[in-house]
Scaffold this active site. Structure first.
Site, PDB file in Angstrom:
ATOM      1  N   ASP A  34       0.830  -1.204   0.000  1.00  0.00           N
ATOM      2  CA  ASP A  34       0.000   0.000   0.000  1.00  0.00           C
ATOM      3  C   ASP A  34       0.870   1.262   0.000  1.00  0.00           C
ATOM      4  OD1 ASP A  34      -2.327   1.476   0.038  1.00  0.00           O
ATOM      5  OD2 ASP A  34      -2.613   1.334   2.198  1.00  0.00           O
ATOM      6  N   HIS A  51       3.343   3.289  -8.754  1.00  0.00           N
ATOM      7  CA  HIS A  51       3.152   1.877  -9.091  1.00  0.00           C
ATOM      8  C   HIS A  51       4.410   1.321  -9.770  1.00  0.00           C
ATOM      9  CE1 HIS A  51      -0.914   2.183  -7.789  1.00  0.00           C
ATOM     10  NE2 HIS A  51      -1.348   2.898  -8.805  1.00  0.00           N
ATOM     11  N   LEU A 145      10.533 -20.935  -4.253  1.00  0.00           N
ATOM     12  CA  LEU A 145       9.465 -20.049  -3.764  1.00  0.00           C
ATOM     13  C   LEU A 145       8.225 -20.115  -4.665  1.00  0.00           C
ATOM     14  CD1 LEU A 145       8.664 -17.453  -1.981  1.00  0.00           C
ATOM     15  CD2 LEU A 145       9.554 -16.130  -3.901  1.00  0.00           C
TER      16      LEU A 145
HETATM   17  C1  FPP Z   1      -1.540   0.219  -3.514  1.00  0.00           C
HETATM   18  O1  FPP Z   1      -1.136   1.567  -3.541  1.00  0.00           O
HETATM   19  C2  FPP Z   1      -1.036  -0.523  -4.653  1.00  0.00           C
HETATM   20  C3  FPP Z   1      -1.785  -1.078  -5.660  1.00  0.00           C
HETATM   21  C4  FPP Z   1      -3.254  -0.963  -5.708  1.00  0.00           C
HETATM   22  C5  FPP Z   1      -1.196  -1.788  -6.789  1.00  0.00           C
HETATM   23  C6  FPP Z   1       0.046  -2.580  -6.500  1.00  0.00           C
HETATM   24  C7  FPP Z   1       0.686  -2.892  -7.787  1.00  0.00           C
HETATM   25  C8  FPP Z   1       2.016  -2.894  -8.028  1.00  0.00           C
HETATM   26  C9  FPP Z   1       3.052  -2.670  -6.996  1.00  0.00           C
HETATM   27  C10 FPP Z   1       2.513  -3.120  -9.400  1.00  0.00           C
HETATM   28  C11 FPP Z   1       2.232  -4.420 -10.067  1.00  0.00           C
HETATM   29  C12 FPP Z   1       2.425  -5.634  -9.260  1.00  0.00           C
HETATM   30  C13 FPP Z   1       3.146  -6.729  -9.605  1.00  0.00           C
HETATM   31  C14 FPP Z   1       2.908  -7.980  -8.842  1.00  0.00           C
HETATM   32  C15 FPP Z   1       4.164  -6.766 -10.671  1.00  0.00           C
HETATM   33  P1  FPP Z   1      -2.252   2.687  -3.671  1.00  0.00           P
HETATM   34  O2  FPP Z   1      -2.406   3.010  -5.107  1.00  0.00           O
HETATM   35  O3  FPP Z   1      -3.488   2.213  -2.997  1.00  0.00           O
HETATM   36  O4  FPP Z   1      -1.597   3.873  -2.890  1.00  0.00           O
HETATM   37  P2  FPP Z   1      -2.345   4.969  -2.006  1.00  0.00           P
HETATM   38  O5  FPP Z   1      -3.033   4.239  -0.902  1.00  0.00           O
HETATM   39  O6  FPP Z   1      -1.221   5.813  -1.526  1.00  0.00           O
HETATM   40  O7  FPP Z   1      -3.280   5.700  -2.913  1.00  0.00           O
END
Ligand code: FPP
Length: 274
Positions: A34, A51, A145
């Site tokens: 997050d 991201h 893994l």
């Molecule tokens: C949360 O941050 C993150 C996500 C919803 C997406 C996670 C995805 C990645 C790290 C990239 C792709 C993954 C892989 C497995 C290659 P948020 O957007 O909710 O952040 P915020 O809470 O600060 O708005």
């Protein structure tokens, strides 16, 4: 041609060895990644930049987990609720996921990582589904893994699926309601065959489970760090594991029944109950 996992530095190897000697390494580690958006906002950048940097963290944590001997790593990459985000962000996230799957599959394979997905993957764009299936197929015989990507996943989605499966068994006369046990439910969930998480890590300082592995997290230890996911790297993982190793996992029992030392020092396998 993609590169293999870079060699861990000598300092890193020593740190990993200290962790292995210091107690149990969690068999199953689950992570709520997050804070990508806030990481980007803090820098005056678009959310997608967070991201993108988050993918770098994924790479580092997958690698370090494999080196430490974690058996299962489950990453909450896209939740059922994330479909409610602005279409533009969803499209960019899907493109990023597609690229990451495409670029990383060979490297995962060479490093003996087995890829698996949980969630309603039928909702993902066709090209993401196809890249994901390719990666799963390519790595299915690997023995290191297991990397579980939770995509279009939610704990309630998982439980609804399990209830439907069990109800159909009951209706067909193959199962009596009183025969339904924890094992019946475990087998009907998307995580069938995967032990429950020993440790859940959540980044960005939020104290919520956010509809992640609702059934499976019943006895997991929880480590919350204020760091945003793009800043979370292997050093932070080591801090979380050290924290885990100092916990006493009682599974509803009392310390004396467990010998008094942190239970993280042994594998707590089949103990359940309130
Ligand atoms: C949360 O941050 C993150 C996500 C919803 C997406 C996670 C995805 C990645 C790290 C990239 C792709 C993954 C892989 C497995 C290659 P948020 O957007 O909710 O952040 P915020 O809470 O600060 O708005």
């Amino acid at each position: 041609m993609a590169k293999g996992f870079p060699q861990a530095t000598e300092r890193d190897l020593k740190e990993q060895q200290r962790l292995k000697d210091g107690g149990e390494i969690p068999r199953h580690l689950a992570i709520i990644m997050d804070g990508n958006g806030r990481w980007a906002k803090k820098r005056g950048m678009p959310r997608i930049a967070g991201h993108k940097e988050g993918v770098e963290s994924v790479r580092d944590i997958v690698e370090a987990s494999g080196q430490l001997g974690v058996r299962y790593l489950t990453l909450y990459a896209f939740s059922t609720e994330n479909w409610k985000r602005p279409q533009e962000e969803i499209s960019l996230l899907m493109r990023l996921l597609l690229r990451a799957l495409h670029d990383e599959a060979d490297r995962l394979h060479r490093n003996n990582v087995k890829l698996r997905a949980i969630g309603d993957v039928s909702r993902l764009p066709a090209e993401v589904q196809s890249e994901l299936l390719d990666g799963i197929r390519k790595t299915k015989e690997n023995t290191g893994l297991t990397l579980v990507l939770a995509l279009s996943y939610s704990g309630r989605w998982d439980l609804i699926g399990a209830v439907r499966t069990i109800a159909a068994e009951v209706r067909a006369g193959r199962l009596a309601p009183e025969q339904v046990t924890e094992q019946t439910i475990g087998r009907a969930l998307s995580t069938d065959g995967i032990p429950d998480p020993d440790l859940l890590i959540r980044t960005s300082g939020e104290f919520r489970v956010s509809n992640f592995l609702l059934w499976q997290l019943a006895y997991s230890e929880i480590h919350i760090t204020p760091k945003f996911w793009p800043d979370f790297r292997r050093g932070d993982l080591y801090v979380a594991i050290r924290d885990y190793q100092n916990r006493e996992r009682r599974f509803g029992m009392v310390s004396e029944q467990l010998g008094g030392e942190p239970v993280a020092h042994r594998l707590a396998k089949s103990v359940t109950g309130p």
